[in-house]
Design a protein around this motif. Structure first.
Motif, short mmCIF file in Angstrom:
data_model
loop_
_atom_site.label_atom_id
_atom_site.label_comp_id
_atom_site.label_asym_id
_atom_site.label_seq_id
_atom_site.Cartn_x
_atom_site.Cartn_y
_atom_site.Cartn_z
N ASN A 158 -10.19 15.11 11.16
CA ASN A 158 -11.62 15.47 11.11
C ASN A 158 -12.51 14.34 11.62
O ASN A 158 -13.65 14.58 12.02
N LEU A 159 -12.00 13.12 11.60
CA LEU A 159 -12.75 11.98 12.12
C LEU A 159 -12.54 11.81 13.63
O LEU A 159 -13.16 10.93 14.24
N PRO A 171 -4.74 0.72 -0.27
CA PRO A 171 -4.06 2.02 -0.18
C PRO A 171 -4.52 2.82 1.04
O PRO A 171 -5.56 2.51 1.66
N PHE A 172 -3.77 3.87 1.36
CA PHE A 172 -4.06 4.66 2.57
C PHE A 172 -5.48 5.23 2.54
O PHE A 172 -6.17 5.24 3.57
N ALA A 191 0.82 -1.21 0.00
CA ALA A 191 0.00 0.00 0.00
C ALA A 191 0.86 1.26 0.00
O ALA A 191 1.98 1.27 0.51
N GLY A 192 0.31 2.32 -0.57
CA GLY A 192 1.00 3.59 -0.60
C GLY A 192 0.09 4.76 -0.30
O GLY A 192 -1.12 4.60 -0.11
N ILE A 193 0.69 5.93 -0.27
CA ILE A 193 -0.07 7.18 -0.16
C ILE A 193 -0.90 7.37 -1.41
O ILE A 193 -2.07 7.78 -1.35
N GLN A 236 -4.79 13.43 3.68
CA GLN A 236 -5.23 12.20 4.34
C GLN A 236 -5.17 12.32 5.86
O GLN A 236 -6.09 11.88 6.56
N LEU A 237 -4.12 12.93 6.37
CA LEU A 237 -4.00 13.10 7.81
C LEU A 237 -5.05 14.09 8.33
O LEU A 237 -5.57 13.92 9.45
#
Length: 377
Positions: A224-225, A145-146, A130-132, A218-219
């Motif tokens: 936000n979650l 994936p991320f 998996a990757g960014i 993504q971060l």
């Protein structure tokens, strides 16, 4: 009779609370326990849970049932792990396994296997290859994936929220550790692969900028979650892994070209981390300098008991890095003397050393504070 009914209602209420992370908040303060644990869990955990995102360095089985070439659920993987092969790309523990132990948590279950009360201590969403970037790792076919790992976390979050309610879930999540180790495959199984166009489209700095721009988004989504305490693992000295060493029949030592290639990514991640710490209310991001940890291990190999640093314990070809560990292949016997287990991954001994140093190391290793300090905030 009334007393019995009252006691029964109280027991039911307690069980319902224990189905969510809120039950673990009392554990943190030492005021309660978790009845799901054999010892009651009183005072043993420093955080309610840890959620893990990443690649094969910390995958613990999420690829097992995927149509994927990136799997490790066969012997001799797990040869030193209690229970044998699990999908961990190691002879035993991964780095996050050791961190979980240091936090007083049990080993974190894989998302593919976790259900019900198994998510009480967190979930591991990491996936080999998996990757960014979503396109990273397609040579291995199936991988997560991320972006999809984050969606899988949302599934877990829905379960937690259903049990606790939104407010209690948010309070619990703010105390949890979110460990993220992404980016290795975006180089090994994207930029450095001849069948990818990426290298023709971007130079090293441009590619690092592209990755960290996506990584930042993504971060922010995780924030936000409800995530607040982040541990970001940098990229290691990737020019020193057996797979890269095996690609050169003449060069002695690490590939400085590859080592230099990933430097802008690590630099960008540190800059991003400082910005997010300043911009996001309540967020605490820390950075684990994996490259520095590796350099320390190599520089002090004798002190740590390592004697083999340039080839895998299990694998085929030059540096045992041309073909990774095959099913039922016989690995080296002196595994604790090897830095690398296979073509890409460290041995359990290295993972344990890195996990412990990330947990309680000084700012040269983990910045600006270590995981233990982050957990206690």
């Amino acid at each position: 009779m009334a007393m019995a009914m009252a006691m029964g209602n109280l027991w039911i209420s307690c069980m319902l609370v224990c189905l969510g992370l809120a039950a673990l908040i009392d554990v943190v303060s030492g005021q309660g326990g978790n009845p799901f644990l054999p010892d009651g869990g009183k005072g043993s955990e420093t955080v309610p849970a840890m959620f893990v995102f990443g690649d094969s360095l910390i995958d613990n089985g999420n690829n097992n049932d995927l149509p994927s070439l990136a799997k490790a659920n066969y012997f001799p993987y797990g040869i030193d792990f209690n229970g044998g092969p699990t999908g961990r790309f190691s002879n035993g523990y991964t780095m996050v396994d050791e961190i979980a132990q240091q936090l007083g948590l049990p080993l974190i279950p894989a998302f593919s296997e976790a259900s019900g009360d198994q998510v009480l201590h967190g979930v591991n969403y990491a996936s080999a290859a998996a990757g960014i970037l979503d396109i990273t790792g397609r040579n291995f076919v199936g991988r997560i994936p991320f972006d999809q790992q984050i969606k899988n976390f949302q599934t877990t979050l829905d379960q937690i929220t259903d049990n606790l309610g939104a407010l209690n879930a948010a309070e619990s999540l703010a105390k949890c550790i979110f460990f993220v180790g992404m980016g290795s495959n975006d180089y090994l199984n994207n930029y450095l692969m001849p069948n990818y166009p990426t290298r023709d489209q971007y130079d090293g700095q441009q590619y690092a900028d592209l990755l960290v721009q996506k990584y930042t988004q993504q971060l922010r989504t995780l924030y936000n979650l409800g995530a607040r305490k982040f541990v970001l693992a940098g990229l290691g000295r990737m020019g020193c892994i057996p797979s890269i060493l095996a690609q050169s029949s003449t060069a002695v030592g690490c590939s400085e070209e590859v080592n230099q290639l990933v430097l802008p990514f690590n630099a960008n991640v540190k800059t991003m981390m400082n910005s997010l710490n300043a911009e996001l209310p309540g967020a605490r991001f820390i950075y684990v300098d994996i490259a520095h940890l590796f350099e320390d291990i190599v520089a002090n190999a004798g002190t740590y008991g390592f004697s083999v640093m340039d080839r895998g314990c299990c694998g085929i070809g030059r540096n045992r890095g041309e073909i990774t560990c095959l099913p039922f292949q016989t690995p080296c016997e002196n595994r604790d003397e090897y830095v690398f287990w296979d073509a890409f991954h460290p041995t359990e001994k290295v993972n344990v050393i890195m996990g412990r140093k990330a947990f309680n190391g000084d700012p040269s290793i983990v910045y600006p504070i270590n995981i233990q300090q982050l957990a206690n905030l």
